[in-house]
Write an enzyme that holds these catalytic residues in place. Structure first.
Site, PDB file in Angstrom:
ATOM      1  N   TYR A  61       0.834  -1.206   0.000  1.00  0.00           N
ATOM      2  CA  TYR A  61       0.000   0.000   0.000  1.00  0.00           C
ATOM      3  C   TYR A  61       0.869   1.257   0.000  1.00  0.00           C
ATOM      4  CZ  TYR A  61      -4.325   2.598   0.559  1.00  0.00           C
ATOM      5  OH  TYR A  61      -5.390   3.440   0.355  1.00  0.00           O
ATOM      6  N   LYS A 100      -3.451   8.266   3.695  1.00  0.00           N
ATOM      7  CA  LYS A 100      -4.773   7.955   4.272  1.00  0.00           C
ATOM      8  C   LYS A 100      -4.787   8.241   5.775  1.00  0.00           C
ATOM      9  CE  LYS A 100      -7.092   6.394   0.627  1.00  0.00           C
ATOM     10  NZ  LYS A 100      -8.061   7.272  -0.053  1.00  0.00           N
TER      11      LYS A 100
HETATM   12  P1  NAD Z   1     -11.400   4.865  -9.160  1.00  0.00           P
HETATM   13  O1  NAD Z   1     -10.189   4.783 -10.029  1.00  0.00           O
HETATM   14  O2  NAD Z   1     -12.669   4.378  -9.727  1.00  0.00           O
HETATM   15  O3  NAD Z   1     -11.611   6.334  -8.608  1.00  0.00           O
HETATM   16  C1  NAD Z   1     -10.535   7.202  -8.318  1.00  0.00           C
HETATM   17  C2  NAD Z   1     -10.979   8.562  -8.762  1.00  0.00           C
HETATM   18  O4  NAD Z   1     -10.006   9.554  -8.397  1.00  0.00           O
HETATM   19  C3  NAD Z   1     -11.178   8.679 -10.271  1.00  0.00           C
HETATM   20  O5  NAD Z   1     -12.488   9.069 -10.563  1.00  0.00           O
HETATM   21  C4  NAD Z   1     -10.196   9.760 -10.683  1.00  0.00           C
HETATM   22  O6  NAD Z   1     -10.654  10.572 -11.736  1.00  0.00           O
HETATM   23  C5  NAD Z   1     -10.127  10.559  -9.385  1.00  0.00           C
HETATM   24  N1  NAD Z   1      -8.993  11.490  -9.369  1.00  0.00           N
HETATM   25  C6  NAD Z   1      -7.665  11.215  -9.446  1.00  0.00           C
HETATM   26  N2  NAD Z   1      -6.962  12.370  -9.479  1.00  0.00           N
HETATM   27  C7  NAD Z   1      -7.866  13.393  -9.410  1.00  0.00           C
HETATM   28  C8  NAD Z   1      -7.773  14.808  -9.411  1.00  0.00           C
HETATM   29  N3  NAD Z   1      -6.592  15.440  -9.529  1.00  0.00           N
HETATM   30  N4  NAD Z   1      -8.911  15.533  -9.333  1.00  0.00           N
HETATM   31  C9  NAD Z   1     -10.115  14.934  -9.240  1.00  0.00           C
HETATM   32  N5  NAD Z   1     -10.266  13.589  -9.249  1.00  0.00           N
HETATM   33  C10 NAD Z   1      -9.163  12.832  -9.322  1.00  0.00           C
HETATM   34  O7  NAD Z   1     -10.999   4.040  -7.826  1.00  0.00           O
HETATM   35  P2  NAD Z   1     -11.781   3.794  -6.449  1.00  0.00           P
HETATM   36  O8  NAD Z   1     -11.174   2.566  -5.885  1.00  0.00           O
HETATM   37  O9  NAD Z   1     -13.245   3.896  -6.631  1.00  0.00           O
HETATM   38  O10 NAD Z   1     -11.234   5.000  -5.560  1.00  0.00           O
HETATM   39  C11 NAD Z   1     -12.081   5.865  -4.847  1.00  0.00           C
HETATM   40  C12 NAD Z   1     -11.558   6.090  -3.430  1.00  0.00           C
HETATM   41  O11 NAD Z   1     -11.732   4.893  -2.669  1.00  0.00           O
HETATM   42  C13 NAD Z   1     -10.057   6.433  -3.318  1.00  0.00           C
HETATM   43  O12 NAD Z   1      -9.886   7.393  -2.297  1.00  0.00           O
HETATM   44  C14 NAD Z   1      -9.456   5.119  -2.865  1.00  0.00           C
HETATM   45  O13 NAD Z   1      -8.241   5.288  -2.166  1.00  0.00           O
HETATM   46  C15 NAD Z   1     -10.558   4.629  -1.955  1.00  0.00           C
HETATM   47  N6  NAD Z   1     -10.518   3.197  -1.607  1.00  0.00           N
HETATM   48  C16 NAD Z   1     -10.446   2.267  -2.582  1.00  0.00           C
HETATM   49  C17 NAD Z   1     -10.404   0.931  -2.236  1.00  0.00           C
HETATM   50  C18 NAD Z   1     -10.305  -0.128  -3.300  1.00  0.00           C
HETATM   51  O14 NAD Z   1      -9.907  -1.248  -2.953  1.00  0.00           O
HETATM   52  N7  NAD Z   1     -10.676   0.137  -4.527  1.00  0.00           N
HETATM   53  C19 NAD Z   1     -10.446   0.546  -0.892  1.00  0.00           C
HETATM   54  C20 NAD Z   1     -10.520   1.535   0.084  1.00  0.00           C
HETATM   55  C21 NAD Z   1     -10.560   2.874  -0.285  1.00  0.00           C
END
Ligand code: NAD
Length: 256
Positions: free
Chosen positions: A156, A163
């Site tokens: 990670y 985070k």
């Molecule tokens: P995702 O790739 O679908 O979404 C990530 C988003 O971040 C995208 O829409 C992208 O356009 C946006 N982004 C990146 N840079 C940006 C910027 N400069 N301005 C505006 N938007 C920006 O992936 P996801 O997994 O749905 O991620 C969403 C959140 O969930 C993140 O914070 C991620 O860390 C968190 N998360 C994900 C998981 C997982 O396993 N997928 C688990 C826990 C938390």
């Protein structure tokens, strides 16, 4: 369709495609009767995001790269003009340069660290600042974190300390905004195969481990996260603030 969130106006930031956690949440908000504004990162992202936003009849669909303050201000101006208020905001975005994300934290570059912190953490503070005046009747600010901010999770990397900072921000914002009846929380989902997750090395191993360790041996879906987010932004969650809300099928209770 239900009327659980009828009359509520929400802003969803972070839809990249139909696998995004933000999309699971946006669908849940819409199905519960909320009106949902949607942003897309840039012109390259628009063809993937706009059809989804149209599916949920989003009355506001605007670009937002959180590094661009003018774009953020234009977005909140549009919300003010259209709705005159905002009830909830979902921030579901994260970014770190690949080299820094996949290396050791001890080797992270200053530029990579600052960019990851800016996009993944500071943006939540800035968006909360812009949302505050529109949350006249109170509201809910919701972000997305991961257990790797709390415990060290292999691969990670840099996103772990980022985070941790985001979770700290949630608590401070919750304390500062509580008097205005604005609640601030973070969803903490277990691993889900999304585009952002693809940037984490050996992510398939993380998914397999989660399935193995969780009490029910299951992985998380974006619809499952959406169901929890829908509750958290609702008035039923009025006593929930400053919390890291696990939606991880119990992964966090298992040692080792
Ligand atoms: P995702 O790739 O679908 O979404 C990530 C988003 O971040 C995208 O829409 C992208 O356009 C946006 N982004 C990146 N840079 C940006 C910027 N400069 N301005 C505006 N938007 C920006 O992936 P996801 O997994 O749905 O991620 C969403 C959140 O969930 C993140 O914070 C991620 O860390 C968190 N998360 C994900 C998981 C997982 O396993 N997928 C688990 C826990 C938390």
């Amino acid at each position: 369709m239900s009327t659980f969130l009828a009359g509520k106006k929400g802003l969803v930031i972070g839809i990249a495609n139909e696998h995004s956690i933000a999309w699971g949440c946006a669908k849940a908000f819409h199905e519960a009767g909320a009106e949902v504004a949607v942003t897309y990162l840039n012109e390259k992202a628009a063809p993937y995001v706009c059809p989804l936003a149209e599916q949920i009849n989003a009355p506001i669909i605007l670009p937002l790269d959180v590094r661009d303050d003018a774009q953020a201000e234009a977005l909140f101006d549009a919300i003010k003009t259209k709705w005159g208020k905002l009830d909830f905001l979902l921030h579901a975005i994260a970014f770190a340069p690949q080299k820094d994300l996949q290396g050791r934290v001890v080797d992270a570059s200053r530029a990579g660290f600052l960019e990851a912190m800016d996009i993944s953490c500071y943006s939540f503070i800035h968006l909360s600042h812009l949302a505050e005046p529109l949350m006249k009747d109170g509201g809910c600010l919701l972000t997305t974190t991961y257990y790797g901010g709390e415990k060290v999770i292999e691969h990670y990397g840099l996103m772990g300390p980022v985070k941790s900072a985001l979770e700290g921000a949630v608590k401070y914002l919750a304390a500062e905004l509580g008097a205005k009846n604005i609640r601030v929380n973070a969803l903490s989902p277990g691993p889900i195969a999304t585009r952002a997750a693809g940037g984490i090395a050996h992510f398939d191993e993380l998914l397999a481990l989660a399935r193995q360790k969780t009490p029910g041996h299951e992985n998380i879906s974006i619809d499952g996260v959406g169901a929890y987010a829908r509750f958290l932004v609702s008035d039923d969650a009025r006593l929930v603030t400053g919390s890291i809300a696990y939606i991880d099928a119990g992964y966090n209770i298992i040692a080792g």
